[in-house]
Design a protein around this motif. Structure first.
Motif, PDB file in Angstrom:
ATOM      1  N   MET A   1       1.122  -0.681  -0.127  1.00  0.00           N
ATOM      2  CA  MET A   1      -0.232   0.224  -0.307  1.00  0.00           C
ATOM      3  C   MET A   1       0.568   1.265  -0.251  1.00  0.00           C
ATOM      4  N   THR A   2       0.054   2.167  -0.931  1.00  0.00           N
ATOM      5  CA  THR A   2       1.128   3.270  -1.116  1.00  0.00           C
ATOM      6  C   THR A   2       0.551   4.236   0.609  1.00  0.00           C
ATOM      7  N   PRO A   3       0.853   5.158   1.102  1.00  0.00           N
ATOM      8  CA  PRO A   3       0.665   6.191   2.127  1.00  0.00           C
ATOM      9  C   PRO A   3      -0.016   7.340   1.703  1.00  0.00           C
ATOM     10  N   GLY A   4      -0.998   7.116   0.300  1.00  0.00           N
ATOM     11  CA  GLY A   4      -2.601   7.029  -0.313  1.00  0.00           C
ATOM     12  C   GLY A   4      -3.132   6.946   0.135  1.00  0.00           C
ATOM     13  N   GLU A   5      -3.010   5.026  -0.369  1.00  0.00           N
ATOM     14  CA  GLU A   5      -4.241   4.722  -0.346  1.00  0.00           C
ATOM     15  C   GLU A   5      -3.685   4.392   1.783  1.00  0.00           C
ATOM     16  N   ILE A   6      -3.108   4.376   2.610  1.00  0.00           N
ATOM     17  CA  ILE A   6      -3.180   4.482   3.687  1.00  0.00           C
ATOM     18  C   ILE A   6      -4.070   5.231   4.301  1.00  0.00           C
ATOM     19  N   ARG A   7      -3.659   6.530   3.666  1.00  0.00           N
ATOM     20  CA  ARG A   7      -4.900   7.719   4.553  1.00  0.00           C
ATOM     21  C   ARG A   7      -5.492   7.701   4.018  1.00  0.00           C
TER      22      ARG A   7
ATOM     23  N   ARG B   1      10.439   5.737   4.549  1.00  0.00           N
ATOM     24  CA  ARG B   1      10.764   4.215   3.914  1.00  0.00           C
ATOM     25  C   ARG B   1      11.236   3.461   5.283  1.00  0.00           C
ATOM     26  N   PRO B   2      10.541   1.941   5.586  1.00  0.00           N
ATOM     27  CA  PRO B   2       9.935   1.813   5.158  1.00  0.00           C
ATOM     28  C   PRO B   2       8.775   1.799   6.016  1.00  0.00           C
TER      29      PRO B   2
ATOM     30  N   TRP C   1      -0.937  -1.578  21.091  1.00  0.00           N
ATOM     31  CA  TRP C   1      -0.823  -1.618  20.097  1.00  0.00           C
ATOM     32  C   TRP C   1       0.765  -2.793  19.493  1.00  0.00           C
ATOM     33  N   ASN C   2      -0.298  -2.202  17.656  1.00  0.00           N
ATOM     34  CA  ASN C   2       0.789  -2.568  16.983  1.00  0.00           C
ATOM     35  C   ASN C   2       1.848  -2.032  16.107  1.00  0.00           C
ATOM     36  N   THR C   3       2.810  -2.263  15.687  1.00  0.00           N
ATOM     37  CA  THR C   3       3.179  -1.361  14.315  1.00  0.00           C
ATOM     38  C   THR C   3       3.284  -2.318  13.276  1.00  0.00           C
ATOM     39  N   VAL C   4       2.817  -1.825  12.030  1.00  0.00           N
ATOM     40  CA  VAL C   4       2.888  -2.446  11.533  1.00  0.00           C
ATOM     41  C   VAL C   4       3.754  -2.522  10.096  1.00  0.00           C
ATOM     42  N   THR C   5       4.622  -2.887   9.397  1.00  0.00           N
ATOM     43  CA  THR C   5       5.491  -2.750   8.590  1.00  0.00           C
ATOM     44  C   THR C   5       4.357  -2.885   6.842  1.00  0.00           C
ATOM     45  N   VAL C   6       3.930  -1.693   6.291  1.00  0.00           N
ATOM     46  CA  VAL C   6       3.001  -2.043   5.477  1.00  0.00           C
ATOM     47  C   VAL C   6       3.740  -2.798   4.092  1.00  0.00           C
TER      48      VAL C   6
END
Length: 119
Positions: free
Chosen positions: A1-7, A46-47, A80-85
């Motif tokens: 996913m791109t930053p725009g898709e996350i947003r 990035r990542p 909470w989790n941190t997810v590397t997209v």
């Protein structure tokens, strides 16, 4: 996913909005519903990573199954989790965002949930 898709995925949740509440970290984008955070990301980093709320038992299971999911950085590591997209399928990332949103909404007072069409 791109930053725009996350947003777009975060903002696609009912009542969600974007904020940058931390002056010392202007690159950190926060997504909220009813003033409560359900996702955090430095979208240009990035990542690409996103911190998401998670049921504690599910958080452990996800961390064991996916090296791209680790305890939330500077957050309550139980919730909470941190997810590397890039390390996960897009569909899974979308579902994790939706689950985080749902957990936050479930903790809201009934009147606020009803305004979001969530009983």
């Amino acid at each position: 996913m791109t930053p725009g898709e996350i947003r777009a995925c975060c903002l696609g949740q009912n009542g969600a909005f974007e904020d940058t509440p931390f002056p010392r970290y202007p690159e950190l984008t926060v997504f909220k519903v009813a003033g409560k955070i359900f996702a955090l990301s430095a979208l240009e980093e990035r990542p690409l990573k996103v911190a998401l709320k998670c049921d504690p038992e599910e958080a452990i299971r996800l961390r064991e199954a996916h090296p791209g999911i680790v305890p939330g950085w500077h957050l309550n590591k139980r919730h909470w989790n941190t997810v590397t997209v890039g390390g996960l399928p897009d569909r899974m990332v979308r579902e994790l965002i939706e689950d985080s949103y749902d957990l936050v909404v479930a903790g809201l007072p009934k009147a606020q949930r009803l305004r979001l069409d969530r009983p």
